[in-house]
Design a protein around this motif. Structure first.
Motif, PDB file in Angstrom:
ATOM      1  N   PHE A   1       0.834  -1.205   0.000  1.00 36.78           N
ATOM      2  CA  PHE A   1       0.000   0.000   0.000  1.00 36.78           C
ATOM      3  C   PHE A   1       0.872   1.259   0.000  1.00 36.78           C
ATOM      4  N   SER A   2       0.681   2.101  -0.984  1.00 35.48           N
ATOM      5  CA  SER A   2       1.514   3.306  -1.115  1.00 35.48           C
ATOM      6  C   SER A   2       1.233   4.337  -0.026  1.00 35.48           C
ATOM      7  N   GLY A   3       0.113   4.228   0.649  1.00 33.09           N
ATOM      8  CA  GLY A   3      -0.226   5.171   1.714  1.00 33.09           C
ATOM      9  C   GLY A   3       0.494   4.894   3.026  1.00 33.09           C
ATOM     10  N   PHE A   4       1.211   3.799   3.114  1.00 39.70           N
ATOM     11  CA  PHE A   4       1.939   3.457   4.339  1.00 39.70           C
ATOM     12  C   PHE A   4       3.431   3.667   4.114  1.00 39.70           C
ATOM     13  N   ARG A   5       4.050   4.324   5.063  1.00 41.88           N
ATOM     14  CA  ARG A   5       5.496   4.547   4.998  1.00 41.88           C
ATOM     15  C   ARG A   5       6.240   3.347   5.585  1.00 41.88           C
ATOM     16  N   LEU A   6       7.552   3.392   5.469  1.00 43.70           N
ATOM     17  CA  LEU A   6       8.416   2.277   5.849  1.00 43.70           C
ATOM     18  C   LEU A   6       8.223   1.828   7.313  1.00 43.70           C
ATOM     19  N   MET A   7       8.207   2.745   8.269  1.00 42.67           N
ATOM     20  CA  MET A   7       8.099   2.356   9.688  1.00 42.67           C
ATOM     21  C   MET A   7       6.766   1.671   9.967  1.00 42.67           C
ATOM     22  N   ARG A   8       5.701   2.183   9.379  1.00 37.93           N
ATOM     23  CA  ARG A   8       4.385   1.568   9.568  1.00 37.93           C
ATOM     24  C   ARG A   8       4.406   0.146   9.010  1.00 37.93           C
ATOM     25  N   LYS A   9       4.971  -0.015   7.841  1.00 39.11           N
ATOM     26  CA  LYS A   9       5.045  -1.344   7.233  1.00 39.11           C
ATOM     27  C   LYS A   9       5.897  -2.285   8.083  1.00 39.11           C
ATOM     28  N   GLN A  10       6.973  -1.759   8.653  1.00 42.91           N
ATOM     29  CA  GLN A  10       7.845  -2.593   9.491  1.00 42.91           C
ATOM     30  C   GLN A  10       7.122  -3.044  10.758  1.00 42.91           C
ATOM     31  N   ARG A  11       6.392  -2.136  11.404  1.00 40.79           N
ATOM     32  CA  ARG A  11       5.644  -2.515  12.617  1.00 40.79           C
ATOM     33  C   ARG A  11       4.585  -3.565  12.289  1.00 40.79           C
ATOM     34  N   LEU A  12       3.903  -3.396  11.173  1.00 42.95           N
ATOM     35  CA  LEU A  12       2.900  -4.381  10.768  1.00 42.95           C
ATOM     36  C   LEU A  12       3.553  -5.727  10.475  1.00 42.95           C
ATOM     37  N   LYS A  13       4.721  -5.711   9.847  1.00 45.38           N
ATOM     38  CA  LYS A  13       5.438  -6.951   9.537  1.00 45.38           C
ATOM     39  C   LYS A  13       5.840  -7.671  10.825  1.00 45.38           C
ATOM     40  N   MET A  14       6.287  -6.929  11.821  1.00 46.27           N
ATOM     41  CA  MET A  14       6.662  -7.530  13.105  1.00 46.27           C
ATOM     42  C   MET A  14       5.442  -8.157  13.793  1.00 46.27           C
ATOM     43  N   PHE A  15       4.321  -7.465  13.735  1.00 51.84           N
ATOM     44  CA  PHE A  15       3.088  -7.972  14.327  1.00 51.84           C
ATOM     45  C   PHE A  15       2.639  -9.247  13.601  1.00 51.84           C
ATOM     46  N   GLU A  16       2.686  -9.210  12.274  1.00 52.08           N
ATOM     47  CA  GLU A  16       2.320 -10.376  11.468  1.00 52.08           C
ATOM     48  C   GLU A  16       3.208 -11.573  11.812  1.00 52.08           C
ATOM     49  N   ARG A  17       4.512 -11.356  11.882  1.00 52.09           N
ATOM     50  CA  ARG A  17       5.447 -12.448  12.203  1.00 52.09           C
ATOM     51  C   ARG A  17       5.147 -13.057  13.567  1.00 52.09           C
ATOM     52  N   ALA A  18       4.853 -12.190  14.545  1.00 49.90           N
ATOM     53  CA  ALA A  18       4.568 -12.689  15.897  1.00 49.90           C
ATOM     54  C   ALA A  18       3.378 -13.643  15.884  1.00 49.90           C
ATOM     55  N   ILE A  19       2.356 -13.328  15.117  1.00 54.23           N
ATOM     56  CA  ILE A  19       1.173 -14.194  15.042  1.00 54.23           C
ATOM     57  C   ILE A  19       1.465 -15.439  14.200  1.00 54.23           C
ATOM     58  N   PHE A  20       2.039 -15.247  13.019  1.00 57.88           N
ATOM     59  CA  PHE A  20       2.271 -16.368  12.114  1.00 57.88           C
ATOM     60  C   PHE A  20       3.295 -17.346  12.669  1.00 57.88           C
ATOM     61  N   ASN A  21       4.288 -16.880  13.418  1.00 58.13           N
ATOM     62  CA  ASN A  21       5.250 -17.788  14.037  1.00 58.13           C
ATOM     63  C   ASN A  21       4.568 -18.686  15.060  1.00 58.13           C
ATOM     64  N   GLN A  22       3.610 -18.131  15.792  1.00 60.05           N
ATOM     65  CA  GLN A  22       2.857 -18.947  16.756  1.00 60.05           C
ATOM     66  C   GLN A  22       2.005 -19.981  16.032  1.00 60.05           C
ATOM     67  N   LEU A  23       1.379 -19.579  14.930  1.00 60.65           N
ATOM     68  CA  LEU A  23       0.580 -20.512  14.146  1.00 60.65           C
ATOM     69  C   LEU A  23       1.458 -21.625  13.564  1.00 60.65           C
ATOM     70  N   ALA A  24       2.642 -21.259  13.116  1.00 58.74           N
ATOM     71  CA  ALA A  24       3.578 -22.261  12.574  1.00 58.74           C
ATOM     72  C   ALA A  24       3.999 -23.246  13.652  1.00 58.74           C
ATOM     73  N   ALA A  25       4.201 -22.756  14.865  1.00 61.10           N
ATOM     74  CA  ALA A  25       4.584 -23.650  15.968  1.00 61.10           C
ATOM     75  C   ALA A  25       3.484 -24.648  16.298  1.00 61.10           C
ATOM     76  N   ILE A  26       2.252 -24.269  16.015  1.00 65.18           N
ATOM     77  CA  ILE A  26       1.102 -25.163  16.238  1.00 65.18           C
ATOM     78  C   ILE A  26       0.996 -26.173  15.093  1.00 65.18           C
ATOM     79  N   GLY A  27       1.608 -25.827  13.974  1.00 70.91           N
ATOM     80  CA  GLY A  27       1.551 -26.716  12.811  1.00 70.91           C
ATOM     81  C   GLY A  27       0.606 -26.224  11.728  1.00 70.91           C
ATOM     82  N   LEU A  28       0.281 -24.948  11.779  1.00 68.26           N
ATOM     83  CA  LEU A  28      -0.611 -24.382  10.750  1.00 68.26           C
ATOM     84  C   LEU A  28       0.135 -23.456   9.825  1.00 68.26           C
TER      85      LEU A  28
END
Length: 103
Positions: A76-103
């Motif tokens: 999304f062009s409306g989001f700057r680099l820091m916003r995208k980085q914070r969202l990426k960190m949040f996404e990783r935190a959730i997806f890493n937990q899902l991966a640990a469960i086997g999903l």
């Protein structure tokens, strides 16, 4: 004759701290008697940590307001680099937990 519902699939408990601690009388939801009773039917627990309302929380609210997925938010062009980085960190935190469960 008594009807009894049977859960035929495993569930994931999402502990979302958006509105504060996920507790019942000071006990985490995943540690309650009900969760322990049905432990064999719980695939896992995903903890969604509370975001700072001025930074990460605002980023997530804006993402949701625009009805964007995490991937769409990165493009999304409306989001700057820091916003995208914070969202990426949040996404990783959730997806890493899902991966640990086997999903």
């Amino acid at each position: 004759m008594r009807n009894k519902a049977t859960l035929k699939c495993k569930v994931i408990i999402y502990e979302n701290a958006f509105f504060g601690p996920v507790e019942i009388n000071g006990v985490r939801l995943s540690e309650t008697a009900v969760a322990k009773k049905y432990a064999s039917q719980i695939a896992g627990v995903v903890q969604i940590y509370e975001l700072d309302p001025g930074t990460g929380g605002a980023d997530l609210r804006e993402t949701m307001a625009n009805k964007l997925t995490f991937d769409e938010a990165q493009a999304f062009s409306g989001f700057r680099l820091m916003r995208k980085q914070r969202l990426k960190m949040f996404e990783r935190a959730i997806f890493n937990q899902l991966a640990a469960i086997g999903l």
